[in-house]
Design an enzyme around this catalytic site. Structure first.
Site, PDB file in Angstrom:
ATOM      1  N   LYS A   1       0.851  -1.195   0.000  1.00 25.24           N
ATOM      2  CA  LYS A   1       0.000   0.000   0.000  1.00 25.24           C
ATOM      3  C   LYS A   1       0.883   1.240   0.000  1.00 25.24           C
ATOM      4  O   LYS A   1       1.883   1.301   0.735  1.00 25.24           O
ATOM      5  CB  LYS A   1      -0.906  -0.014   1.237  1.00 25.24           C
ATOM      6  CG  LYS A   1      -2.020   1.042   1.216  1.00 25.24           C
ATOM      7  CD  LYS A   1      -2.909   0.903   2.448  1.00 25.24           C
ATOM      8  CE  LYS A   1      -4.045   1.927   2.445  1.00 25.24           C
ATOM      9  NZ  LYS A   1      -4.885   1.809   3.649  1.00 25.24           N
TER      10      LYS A   1
ATOM     11  N   SER B   1      -9.813   2.146   2.616  1.00 22.30           N
ATOM     12  CA  SER B   1      -8.920   2.839   1.731  1.00 22.30           C
ATOM     13  C   SER B   1      -7.984   1.935   0.940  1.00 22.30           C
ATOM     14  O   SER B   1      -7.454   2.331  -0.089  1.00 22.30           O
ATOM     15  CB  SER B   1      -8.074   3.825   2.538  1.00 22.30           C
ATOM     16  OG  SER B   1      -7.231   3.134   3.451  1.00 22.30           O
TER      17      SER B   1
ATOM     18  N   SER C   1      -9.987  -0.215   6.826  1.00 20.70           N
ATOM     19  CA  SER C   1      -9.367  -0.102   5.496  1.00 20.70           C
ATOM     20  C   SER C   1      -8.643  -1.343   5.002  1.00 20.70           C
ATOM     21  O   SER C   1      -8.251  -1.405   3.844  1.00 20.70           O
ATOM     22  CB  SER C   1      -8.394   1.083   5.469  1.00 20.70           C
ATOM     23  OG  SER C   1      -9.109   2.293   5.456  1.00 20.70           O
TER      24      SER C   1
END
Lengths: 501, 514
Positions: free
Chosen positions: B81, B156, B180
């Site tokens: 990420k 997210s 997330s």
């Protein structure tokens, strides 16, 4: 408002008003590393060389508390007679400024490490004034801005600014007094004496360099006035840039006179930050504080609370040094000093140096004389602190011994000290290298005496005729011939002996 | 070699370590897959083909020299990420304000991945600064859900989850502040784990909300997630909130669970996270999963956690408050975007212009919310109250864990919604994290494991399993047992039912890379 406001005469000020002081002192700790990272904490390095992701506030970086800084904070708190918190936290103080990498300062807010203490301050005449301590808390310093191109060196009007983050994250302890009331006309003196006492205390604790000129000790002076007899505090101003002990006294005095004039004219004091100007001794308005800055404090979520165990606190209490004023009292008694002599000694920053010199075997009077007069002059000439002169108390003690033994005269001793200061080695080495020993060999001296008498037959005749005072000229000639290495007293004796034959 | 991308991380590691296939071949297969399908998915913001192949080569050399692999996952590719710093590799957090920033240091997670010989393929798309539930808040455009390109992949960490579901990588790293990792896992039919807060270092994780953020493993199987968990977990002296204790034995728990026996395990169904407001297909899949757990021998009871109802409100005070402070550092002074520095603007004006241009609307909204909530006079009513709710939620958990070993709920109230459906309704978007937020507020462990498809839309549903602080292994055991039973009942892993993606032929990796 202009920088040179109307001032009221100080005598009138204290007649009509009672001053209230609040002093905030920031101390940079002399830990090896910064408050929240492993970067070196040292003054004067090339800009931006002592930085890492954490003290630059790079995205993703996190703080880790410096344990030594916490230890220093606790020792300072204990020395100021504070209560040490069982549990305390860091908080974030949020505001934007380019020299603050994260745009928040990691500080302490409503949960400081030390609260509610006091410091007894001894004034010039020996009177003791107790200053209450509200709190002492830990925080990090900001970076430094250098504003280039403006007339004032301040951000307004500058062409551009340079930023040095070496100082960002340096451990700071902020020590805040309770409101100081009742000092009256002695308020400026109390302010100075408080900062002086605090400086001496911190130095004795060995937690900071306490150099006001380098900013490792910084004082902000809050001053307000209230009509004599009132108990309701007036509006205060906060004066910054007070960079010496003398400035603390001057700034407080100036603000008292300025505020009194404003109040007497029926006007109101503006709550603001003011800037002290060393050159003029006056203060000028800086940032307005009427719309109180909202720092949006909240507990620092990147750090865990600090809960110093009582055992640790008590163990740290045992490491506290003798308090400076107690130390002075002891020295005064031991060495039989007058108040004035003690004051000179303390003002010269020589007390510990003299003590160490005495410990190394010198007589107290001799040790004191060296440090307070000749060495103090040398420090002054070289522009360094007395303690930073490149000579140790042991070396001074050795010089004293050499004089006492008759190996050196006082004049030669000064040359030996000069040699040590110039890096030529220890006292004995300098004596050796420079050939500074007193000429005590009578045969060598006698030859010089005979030579001088022969060269000045008229003077020799006068001496023989009983005019003993005339011997001085021959002594001078011998001293000159021996390059000052002879013992003048012995030379004189030899001259008289020779002329009596 | 296309089939290499269909294998699990454990299988790939086995073949690489047995030298049946080289790490370079495995990395190349995944880079090829990214080149082929990422134009349709947009899971990646940056593909580091060179770095990945070099890392793979190093693993091959180690094995060729007869030395043991650096970790059980050495040579396996991973999608990281874009919120973790990577030295010399762009790190944007999905924001324009970090456009062009090359971090000078590796996050602890990045460092541990590298040391374990894991091959980092690139950085994945995300809602800007991890604020969002759909990846639509990325400044670089949305990621699409491999199950249906019209649907969101969650957020997210939509990029990491989509990369798994699109077989671009067998492993990924996410961060979970309010869900997330778990919510994208649920809506993409993948496994996502939020370890206990403090279980994985946050050093180098660009902070959204420091007291809630937690990095964690994402994978297509429970065992793979466990293997990755053990690589990235454990104490880090650079993170003061990191727990100084051994990583919970999650791999052993996953293997134990895979044996299929949950007798003696007490499972609590949270009554507040069930019923009204949930999509029917989600509820039916969830209830079927609970029955499955019972069939595996677990003792299932209902448990009430009354304060969970206030979780969402408390979260939307605490997270924005912390973010308003954490994001203050993006001021154009030291790195990233700088607007208006043309000699006519003051430093303060440059800060304002940069923040105006560099942050997207959701980030600005949360900064304003947080700034307000922390203001003098409002702190006690907002931030202070929210912290009290947090304590109450933690007590609900503590009381529940007196009675049960793990808690379960649906991971999300709905399956993946349509791209654009909720962008104008922040409150509806915020509800996506209704079930996941309590575990963040309390700091304990939680994960999402796929539990079938909703009957009305055929999209994946997630089963959330929660465990007490540092008891992460409990949920792995339950999840692994459930996974085996579900796969057996369904005739194979759910993830293999992802529709074939349109492949773009002849496009190189470089063109895919931003």
């Amino acid at each position: 408002m202009t920088a040179t406001a109307e001032l009221m005469d100080f005598a009138d000020v204290v007649e009509r008003f009672d001053p209230v002081l609040g002093l905030e002192v920031h101390v940079e700790l002399s830990t090896a590393t910064k408050m929240f990272c492993g970067c070196a904490n040292a003054f004067g390095a090339e800009p931006n060389t002592q930085v890492c992701p954490t003290c630059l506030g790079l995205p993703g970086s996190l703080p880790v508390v410096n344990g030594t800084a916490v230890e220093s904070a606790i020792r300072i708190g204990l020395a100021l007679n504070c209560e040490i918190a069982q549990w305390c936290r860091f908080a974030r103080k949020n505001y934007f400024y380019p020299d603050m990498p994260k745009n928040f300062q990691t500080s302490q807010y409503d949960e400081p490490i030390a609260v509610n203490g006091h410091l007894d301050v001894v004034l010039e005449d020996g009177a003791v004034f107790r200053v209450g301590i509200e709190r002492a808390h830990m925080e990090e310093d900001t970076g430094k801005s250098l504003h280039v191109g403006g007339a004032t060196g301040r951000i307004r009007g500058a062409e551009h600014s340079l930023l040095d983050y070496n100082r960002a994250g340096v451990p700071l302890i902020e020590i805040v007094t309770k409101p100081i009331v009742g000092a009256g006309e002695r308020a400026p003196e109390v302010a100075r004496a408080y900062v002086t006492a605090l400086r001496d205390l911190l130095r004795a604790l060995r937690v900071s360099d306490v150099r006001m000129d380098q900013g490792s000790l910084r004082c902000d002076a809050n001053v307000s006035l209230m009509p004599t007899g009132s108990t309701e505090f007036g509006t205060r101003t906060e004066t910054k840039n007070v960079n010496s002990l003398r400035s603390v006294e001057r700034a407080v005095r100036y603000e008292m006179c300025r505020q009194a004039a404003v109040l007497a004219a029926g006007e109101k004091i503006v709550q603001e930050t003011r800037h002290f100007d060393e050159a003029t001794g006056s203060t000028s308005p800086g940032r307005r504080k009427e719309t109180a800055e909202d720092y949006r404090y909240f507990p620092e979520p990147d750090l865990v609370p600090i809960a110093p165990s009582r055992e640790w606190v008590e163990q740290l209490r045992t490491t506290l040094p003798e308090l400076p004023w107690e130390r002075r009292k002891r020295a005064q008694e031991q060495w039989g000093l007058s108040d004035a002599e003690l004051r000179d000694l303390v003002n010269a920053g020589a007390l510990e140096l003299v003590a160490e010199t005495v410990e190394a075997g010198a007589a107290p009077g001799e040790a004191r004389s060296w440090w307070v007069s000749y060495l103090a002059q040398q420090a002054n000439t070289r522009g360094v602190e007395l303690a930073d002169l490149p000579i140790t108390p042991e070396q001074v003690a050795r010089v004293v011994t050499l004089v006492a033994e008759g190996t050196l005269t006082n004049k030669l001793a000064r040359q030996v000290v000069d040699g040590v200061l110039d890096g030529e080695g220890g006292p004995d080495e300098v004596v050796e290298k420079r050939g500074l020993k007193v000429v005590s060999d009578d045969s060598a001296l006698l030859a010089a005496v005979d030579e001088a008498l022969a060269a000045n037959p008229d003077v020799a005749e006068k001496i023989r005729g009983g005019k003993v005072a005339a011997a001085g000229a021959i002594v001078g000639a011998v001293m000159k011939a021996t390059k000052g290495q002879a013992d003048a007293k012995r030379v004189r004796e030899l001259i008289l002996e020779r002329c009596a034959q | 070699m296309a089939d290499l991308t269909r294998l699990t991380a454990a299988e790939l590691a086995g073949r690489i370590h047995a030298r049946e296939v080289s790490a370079v071949e495995v990395a190349q297969a995944h880079l090829d897959r990214i080149a082929a399908v990422d134009p349709a998915v947009h899971a990646f913001l940056h593909v580091d083909a060179e770095g990945a192949l070099a890392a793979a080569r190093a693993v091959d050399e180690t094995l060729a020299a007869g030395r043991p692999p650096a970790s059980p996952l050495a040579g396996v590719p991973l999608a990281l990420k874009d919120v973790f710093t990577t030295e010399g590799v762009p790190t944007t957090c999905g924001s324009k304000i970090l456009d062009g920033w090359l971090p000078p240091y590796d996050a602890t997670v990045t460092r541990r991945l590298k040391q374990a010989g894991i091959v980092v393929l690139g950085k994945t798309n995300m809602d800007e600064f991890a604020m969002g539930s759909s990846t639509e808040n990325s400044a670089y455009g949305p990621t699409r859900n491999p199950w249906n390109p019209e649907r969101i992949p969650g957020g997210s960490g939509g990029g990491s989850a989509a990369a798994l579901a699109a077989f671009q990588a067998p492993l990924a790293i996410g961060t979970d502040t309010g869900g997330s990792i778990r919510q994208p896992g649920a809506v993409t039919g993948t496994v996502g784990v939020k370890p206990t807060y403090g279980g994985v270092s946050r050093y180098g994780l660009v902070a959204f909300s420091s007291s809630l953020d937690q990095g964690g493993p994402c994978a297509r199987t429970v065992l793979d997630a466990a293997l990755l968990h053990e690589v990235i977990g454990g104490h880090d002296p650079l993170d003061s909130t990191s727990i100084d204790a051994p990583v919970p034995p999650v791999v052993a728990a996953a293997r134990q669970g895979a044996a299929g026996d949950l007798s003696g395990v007490r499972v609590g169904v949270v009554t507040e996270l069930d019923g009204e407001g949930y999509q029917p297909g989600v509820l039916s899949a969830f209830h079927a999963a609970v029955e499955q757990l019972r069939a595996l021998g677990a003792e299932v009871v209902k448990v009430s956690c009354p304060h969970f109802d206030y979780g969402l409100s408390a979260y939307y005070l605490i997270a924005p408050s912390e973010c308003s402070s954490n994001l203050a550092r993006f001021d154009a002074m030291r790195y990233g975007l700088r607007e208006g520095d043309d000699g006519t603007h003051s430093a303060e004006e440059v800060m304002t212009l940069t923040r105006e241009a560099g942050f997207g609307p959701e980030v600005k909204r949360r900064i304003m919310l947080g700034t307000y909530a922390l203001s003098a006079g409002y702190y006690d009513a907002y931030y202070g109250q929210a912290q009290k709710v947090r304590t109450l939620i933690a007590r609900d958990f503590a009381a529940a864990y007196e009675k049960v070993d793990v808690l379960v709920s649906p991971t999300t109230p709905t399956t993946a919604f349509r791209i654009g459906e909720k962008v104008d309704d922040p409150l509806a978007m915020y509800r996506s994290d209704l079930c996941t937020i309590p575990a963040n507020l309390a700091g304990n462990a939680a994960m999402s494991v796929p539990c079938g498809l909703a009957e009305e839309d055929g999209l994946p549903v997630g089963l959330q399993i929660m465990a007490p602080t540092m008891q992460d292994h409990r949920m792995y055991r339950v999840a692994a047992a459930y996974e085996v039973a579900r796969d057996a009942a369904e005739g194979g892993p759910l993830i293999h039912r992802v529709p074939e993606l349109p492949a773009t032929v002849g496009r190189g990796v470089e063109e895919v890379a931003r």
